[in-house]
Structures are given as C-alpha cells and as structure tokens.
Motif scaffolding. Structure first.
Motif, mmCIF file in Angstrom:
data_model
loop_
_atom_site.group_PDB
_atom_site.id
_atom_site.type_symbol
_atom_site.label_atom_id
_atom_site.label_comp_id
_atom_site.label_asym_id
_atom_site.label_seq_id
_atom_site.Cartn_x
_atom_site.Cartn_y
_atom_site.Cartn_z
ATOM 1 N N VAL A 1 -9.668 1.921 -6.430
ATOM 2 C CA VAL A 1 -8.541 2.952 -6.382
ATOM 3 C C VAL A 1 -7.461 2.291 -6.209
ATOM 4 C CG1 VAL A 1 -8.083 4.610 -4.402
ATOM 5 C CG2 VAL A 1 -10.349 4.164 -4.939
ATOM 6 N N MET A 2 -6.443 2.723 -6.916
ATOM 7 C CA MET A 2 -5.102 2.002 -6.969
ATOM 8 C C MET A 2 -4.242 3.181 -6.215
ATOM 9 S SD MET A 2 -4.884 0.973 -11.065
ATOM 10 C CE MET A 2 -6.209 2.404 -11.423
ATOM 11 N N LEU A 3 -3.332 2.578 -5.302
ATOM 12 C CA LEU A 3 -2.245 3.448 -4.736
ATOM 13 C C LEU A 3 -0.987 3.158 -5.388
ATOM 14 C CD1 LEU A 3 -3.638 2.990 -1.044
ATOM 15 C CD2 LEU A 3 -3.940 5.063 -2.476
ATOM 16 N N VAL A 4 -0.385 4.177 -6.085
ATOM 17 C CA VAL A 4 0.602 3.911 -7.003
ATOM 18 C C VAL A 4 1.920 4.478 -6.110
ATOM 19 C CG1 VAL A 4 1.870 4.148 -9.108
ATOM 20 C CG2 VAL A 4 -0.619 4.036 -9.048
ATOM 21 N N ALA A 5 2.765 3.380 -5.717
ATOM 22 C CA ALA A 5 3.960 3.732 -5.019
ATOM 23 C C ALA A 5 4.914 3.971 -5.983
ATOM 24 C CB ALA A 5 4.317 2.775 -3.788
#
Length: 171
Positions: A149-153
């Motif tokens: 899971v990538m949290l893209v800011a």
C-alpha cells in the motif's frame, strides 16, 4: 519490509494494480486529485462512472484505469470535516478499509492512496494520516493478498504527516 509506504508524487503516474480516487458522491466531476485522475484516465472513465450511480460516503466502487498506469481506479467518498463529532473518523477509516477489501476482491496486490478528505473537504491532515494508517493496518491484517500500500502525498508537508503516523506504534 513494511507493506505500507509513503512517498511524495503524482498518483496519476503511479504504477499499481489500483489507485484510489478521492471522489465526490456523484462520481461525475471535481477538482484536486479527482480531476487529475479523470483527466489522466480519459473520457472512458467518466462514461464508466456514470454507470455506477454515485457512491455513499465511506464506501467505494471500482472501475478500469483506462489510460492510467494502474489497472483499476477505486473511487471512495471521504467525509466533509465538521469538527470530528459527526462520525468523520469512522467514515474516513471506512474509505480505506472498503477500498482495500474491494482491491482484494479484484486480485490487486498493489494499491496507492491519496490523502482522502484533506483537500476541499477540510479534514485536518495530521488527524487524517493517523486514521488512514490505523485503518490500513487493521484491514491488511486479514488481506494477505495485498502486498503493498503506497500513500502518495501531494507535497512534503502531507508526506511528513504520513511519516509521523507510520512511525507510531499500533493503537
């Protein structure tokens, strides 16, 4: 290695099985992340969204990714921040959980999320980051098929909130 990572970037350029769209309840238009995803995916995404007949807050629906590098787009509707006493944390957590469960149903191994509800919906970014991490950790506990899971800011400030939340031990 952690199954959850955070990075600064453009979610429309992320190569993943699914990217998550911070949508509105109509699924038919908007700005921010929503507009960027629709522009990058092309008109076919709008046409498919019309067939979904909207989405309730805290829920998620899935479409093809069309011209995006992602195979799918998961559309979820985050809560509008009203001070935190109207169920916003539970609704936001539900966005992450239902999105991950839907991704697993469609055999997605990699999923990328934007910061849901922190733009025009006004959810404080630090609180949203903590809720997101807690919800993702909880959901991943029974979703072994999701590998990453990538949290893209969008920017460094949003990324800093995510990094801080990731460093916290599970509550």
């Amino acid at each position: 290695m952690s199954r959850i990572t955070s990075l600064v970037g453009d979610i429309t350029k992320i190569e993943a099985d699914a990217i998550v769209n911070a949508a509105n309840s109509s699924l038919l238009g908007g700005g921010g992340v929503y507009g960027a995803i629709h522009r990058a995916a092309g008109q076919e995404l709008v046409q498919e969204c019309r067939l979904l007949h909207g989405c309730k807050t805290g829920q998620a629906k899935i479409t093809s990714g069309y011209r995006l590098p992602a195979r799918h787009v998961i559309h979820t509707v985050g809560p509008v921040w009203r001070g935190g006493d109207e169920g916003e944390p539970d609704l936001l957590a539900s966005c992450y959980e239902t999105s991950l469960r839907l991704a697993a149903e469609y055999s997605c191994k990699t999923v990328a999320f934007p910061a849901i509800s922190t733009g025009i919906y006004g959810y404080p970014a630090d609180l949203a980051a903590g809720t997101a991490i807690k919800a993702i950790r909880s959901a991943l506990g029974d979703l072994p098929g999701i590998e990453s899971v990538m949290l893209v800011a969008f920017d460094e400030q949003a990324h800093a909130h995510l990094v801080k939340a990731l460093k916290r031990k599970e509550d």
